[in-house]
Design a protein around this motif. Structure first.
Motif, mmCIF file in Angstrom:
data_model
loop_
_atom_site.group_PDB
_atom_site.id
_atom_site.type_symbol
_atom_site.label_atom_id
_atom_site.label_comp_id
_atom_site.label_asym_id
_atom_site.label_seq_id
_atom_site.Cartn_x
_atom_site.Cartn_y
_atom_site.Cartn_z
ATOM 1 N N PHE A 1 0.840 -1.199 0.000
ATOM 2 C CA PHE A 1 0.000 0.000 0.000
ATOM 3 C C PHE A 1 0.877 1.251 0.000
ATOM 4 N N LYS A 2 0.470 2.234 -0.790
ATOM 5 C CA LYS A 2 1.194 3.503 -0.814
ATOM 6 C C LYS A 2 1.065 4.222 0.532
ATOM 7 N N ASN A 3 -0.103 4.100 1.143
ATOM 8 C CA ASN A 3 -0.346 4.710 2.451
ATOM 9 C C ASN A 3 -1.018 3.676 3.337
ATOM 10 N N ALA A 4 -0.219 2.787 3.909
ATOM 11 C CA ALA A 4 -0.762 1.685 4.695
ATOM 12 C C ALA A 4 -1.552 2.185 5.894
ATOM 13 N N THR A 5 -1.095 3.279 6.518
ATOM 14 C CA THR A 5 -1.787 3.803 7.697
ATOM 15 C C THR A 5 -3.204 4.227 7.362
ATOM 16 N N ALA A 6 -3.394 4.877 6.216
ATOM 17 C CA ALA A 6 -4.729 5.324 5.816
ATOM 18 C C ALA A 6 -5.643 4.135 5.527
ATOM 19 N N VAL A 7 -5.103 3.128 4.837
ATOM 20 C CA VAL A 7 -5.910 1.944 4.500
ATOM 21 C C VAL A 7 -6.334 1.220 5.771
ATOM 22 N N ILE A 8 -5.407 1.008 6.687
ATOM 23 C CA ILE A 8 -5.727 0.329 7.944
ATOM 24 C C ILE A 8 -6.798 1.101 8.703
ATOM 25 N N GLY A 9 -6.667 2.437 8.710
ATOM 26 C CA GLY A 9 -7.635 3.257 9.435
ATOM 27 C C GLY A 9 -9.048 3.096 8.904
ATOM 28 N N ILE A 10 -9.217 2.980 7.593
ATOM 29 C CA ILE A 10 -10.551 2.829 7.001
ATOM 30 C C ILE A 10 -11.207 1.532 7.460
ATOM 31 N N PHE A 11 -10.476 0.424 7.364
ATOM 32 C CA PHE A 11 -11.049 -0.872 7.731
ATOM 33 C C PHE A 11 -11.239 -0.982 9.250
ATOM 34 N N GLU A 12 -10.348 -0.360 9.987
ATOM 35 C CA GLU A 12 -10.474 -0.394 11.448
ATOM 36 C C GLU A 12 -11.734 0.341 11.896
ATOM 37 N N LYS A 13 -12.023 1.455 11.249
ATOM 38 C CA LYS A 13 -13.210 2.244 11.581
ATOM 39 C C LYS A 13 -14.485 1.436 11.357
ATOM 40 N N GLU A 14 -14.553 0.726 10.252
ATOM 41 C CA GLU A 14 -15.745 -0.077 9.957
ATOM 42 C C GLU A 14 -15.842 -1.294 10.875
ATOM 43 N N CYS A 15 -14.705 -1.857 11.233
ATOM 44 C CA CYS A 15 -14.701 -3.021 12.121
ATOM 45 C C CYS A 15 -15.240 -2.650 13.505
ATOM 46 N N ARG A 16 -14.919 -1.434 13.988
ATOM 47 C CA ARG A 16 -15.371 -1.015 15.313
ATOM 48 C C ARG A 16 -16.892 -0.864 15.376
ATOM 49 N N LYS A 17 -17.533 -0.713 14.234
ATOM 50 C CA LYS A 17 -18.985 -0.542 14.201
ATOM 51 C C LYS A 17 -19.737 -1.861 14.393
ATOM 52 N N VAL A 18 -19.019 -2.986 14.323
ATOM 53 C CA VAL A 18 -19.641 -4.315 14.429
ATOM 54 C C VAL A 18 -19.194 -4.964 15.735
ATOM 55 N N ALA A 19 -20.149 -5.354 16.553
ATOM 56 C CA ALA A 19 -19.836 -5.972 17.841
ATOM 57 C C ALA A 19 -19.023 -7.242 17.632
ATOM 58 N N GLY A 20 -17.949 -7.386 18.362
ATOM 59 C CA GLY A 20 -17.118 -8.593 18.304
ATOM 60 C C GLY A 20 -16.118 -8.616 17.176
ATOM 61 N N CYS A 21 -16.065 -7.552 16.347
ATOM 62 C CA CYS A 21 -15.102 -7.526 15.237
ATOM 63 C C CYS A 21 -13.736 -7.091 15.750
ATOM 64 N N ARG A 22 -12.707 -7.769 15.252
ATOM 65 C CA ARG A 22 -11.343 -7.439 15.663
ATOM 66 C C ARG A 22 -10.451 -7.450 14.428
ATOM 67 N N LEU A 23 -9.748 -6.330 14.205
ATOM 68 C CA LEU A 23 -8.869 -6.195 13.043
ATOM 69 C C LEU A 23 -7.425 -6.432 13.459
ATOM 70 N N MET A 24 -6.725 -7.247 12.655
ATOM 71 C CA MET A 24 -5.300 -7.504 12.893
ATOM 72 C C MET A 24 -4.550 -7.360 11.576
ATOM 73 N N MET A 25 -3.296 -6.908 11.654
ATOM 74 C CA MET A 25 -2.415 -6.822 10.497
ATOM 75 C C MET A 25 -1.283 -7.837 10.652
ATOM 76 N N ALA A 26 -0.869 -8.434 9.546
ATOM 77 C CA ALA A 26 0.217 -9.417 9.606
ATOM 78 C C ALA A 26 1.012 -9.392 8.305
ATOM 79 N N TYR A 27 2.297 -9.648 8.423
ATOM 80 C CA TYR A 27 3.186 -9.797 7.267
ATOM 81 C C TYR A 27 3.516 -11.298 7.151
ATOM 82 N N PRO A 28 2.825 -12.034 6.294
ATOM 83 C CA PRO A 28 2.996 -13.495 6.238
ATOM 84 C C PRO A 28 4.436 -13.938 6.013
#
Length: 486
Positions: A323-350
């Motif tokens: 990603f050109k701006n990984a922080t921005a991309v993570i922030g978008i998905f994290e925001k939507e995940c917080r809206k759903v009860a029990g959702c947890r976002l994790m990042m990993a470098y396989p």
């Protein structure tokens, strides 16, 4: 007138003649003794002979003679037959014909029909099942498969043949156990292509009541290969329950001779169409087993039945297709995940994780978000009905060909839901017209931007779909008990 005999020795009358004759013989008493002695000697000899030889009649003696003569003729005939059999076996051995593994006559249609690999052979194929060849079988008339050559640059210098076990080619070595022989038109070291080449053997493993290989022999265009991607090799180790020998042709217990001499296999299974011909249900069964065995191998715990939490994982990359701006991309998905009860976002470098760390990560994943790449093959380790979100740099849609859809296919085959793609419309400039195929060398490893509105809507839609599926489904292991799966 008196008549006289002219012979002075002739007796004058019968009395005189008898007296003369009796003078030549012993007396009657002496004659009796002599005759008695002769009879006693003959009797003794007869008794000795009768003790050594059973009494036989003249007909029995003739029968024994005929039998002895007949046995002699039979032995001579058997010797002749044995010599004929040896001669025939020698001729069969010398008549074994080796053909090039890569048939250049089919170079323009290398993957069609019989393929250019072992082009004279037909596959066994039942509706919906894997396509394969197996030796020896009735279709091979009991003959076993033999290979010759270890060329890694030109498959037409490697050869194959069929031979009867009793008349193998000269100097041939027979390798015991089951040998898996793979033909792959692509690269074994690529995770996607390596997985596609290996999974048909798991289908045969299931079909054959869980029989496993003693060794693997890999070919690319008929050229010998001696390694696969470590991720794929470990997955095979987990699936088949132990270390897998995939490092080429070796004579068991012998230090040399395999380079130039034929190697024959007690039993061989050949795959050359990857997952071609398999039904979607059969493919899902194969991936179910591989997933189950991988989790057992890595001791990855299963989630509680009916658990409503949603695991959302972003697989990150460095360099190409990052990603050109990984922080921005993570922030978008994290925001939507917080809206759903029990959702947890994790990042990993396989690429920084071990195989088992990847298995454990994906075992708790319901939604995976990733740029197109090998790391997406990890999706097979998620529970069935999980979701996949895939992103591309600019130019792939126009120039990448069908290869850009492989993870869409894999999602379907492994029972996942491919939730669509996002293709970046902005990228590095190409020095050629953008429709020129040379631009793919620029776009292939391009970096990926983002679209906040699109990403938010996309994430919201997928999260809601997963939430509904998890509320309805009951998690089960569809292959529990199959080939040791628990």
């Amino acid at each position: 007138m008196k008549t006289t005999s002219s012979d002075p020795e002739t007796p004058r009358n019968s009395t005189q003649f008898l007296r003369k004759l009796s003078s030549y013989f012993p007396s009657s008493s002496r004659l009796s003794v002599y005759l008695l002695a002769i009879l006693v000697v003959l009797f003794v000899f007869f008794q000795i002979y009768s003790l050594q030889t059973p009494p036989t009649s003249p007909w029995a003696f003739m029968h024994q003679w005929e039998k002895m003569v007949g046995n002699s003729c039979l032995l001579s005939s058997q010797d002749n037959k044995q010599q004929e059999l040896k001669s025939m076996a020698s001729k069969l051995s010398e008549s074994v014909t080796f053909l090039p593994l890569k048939d250049l006559r089919f170079a323009n249609a290398a993957m069609k029909g019989h393929t250019w690999f072992m082009s004279s052979m037909y596959d066994t194929h039942e509706e919906g099942e894997v396509q394969y060849q197996q030796f020896p079988t009735e279709s091979s008339k009991g003959r076993i498969l033999c290979l010759k050559g270890r060329d890694t640059h030109d498959g037409s210098w490697n050869y194959y043949a069929l031979a009867w076990p009793e008349s193998l080619p000269e100097n041939a070595t027979v390798l015991r156990g089951i040998t898996f022989i793979s033909y792959n038109h692509y690269d074994y070291y690529n995770i996607w292509h390596g997985l596609s080449a290996m999974m048909p053997f798991v289908a045969w493993h299931i079909k054959s009541q869980c029989a496993g290989p003693r060794r693997w022999i890999l070919y690319h265009w008929g050229e010998l290969r001696t390694s696969v991607a470590p991720w794929v090799k470990t997955l095979l180790e987990a699936t088949f329950g132990g270390p897998q020998n995939v490092d080429g042709i070796h004579c068991d217990g012998e230090s040399d001779g395999c380079d130039s001499n034929p190697v024959c296999f007690e039993e061989a299974v050949v795959m050359r169409h990857n997952e071609g011909g398999m039904s979607r249900l059969k493919r899902m069964e194969v991936y179910d087993l591989m997933r189950c065995r991988a989790r057992m191998y890595c001791e990855a715990g299963t989630r509680e039945k009916g658990e409503q939490g949603i695991g959302m994982k972003m697989l990150m990359r460095d360099g190409a297709r990052s990603f050109k701006n990984a922080t921005a991309v993570i922030g978008i998905f994290e925001k939507e995940c917080r809206k759903v009860a029990g959702c947890r976002l994790m990042m990993a470098y396989p690429h920084n994780l071990t195989f088992c760390e990847q298995v454990k990560l994906m075992s708790s994943t319901d939604i995976v978000i990733s740029a197109h790449g090998a790391q997406l093959s990890n999706m097979i380790l998620m529970d069935r009905n999980s979701s996949v979100m895939e992103l591309f740099p600019k130019g792939w849609l126009e120039l990448a060909g069908i290869g850009q859809y492989v993870h869409h296919w894999l999602a379907s085959w492994s029972g996942m839901n491919h939730e669509g793609t996002w293709r970046d419309p902005v990228g590095d400039p190409c020095p050629y017209p953008e429709e020129d195929r040379r631009c793919m060398s620029v776009f292939k490893n391009g970096r990926i931007g983002h679209n906040e509105t699109y990403f938010s809507d996309w994430a919201r839609r997928v999260l809601n779909a997963v939430k509904m599926r998890k509320a309805q489904q009951v998690n089960t292991n569809p292959v529990s008990g199959l080939c040791g799966c628990q």
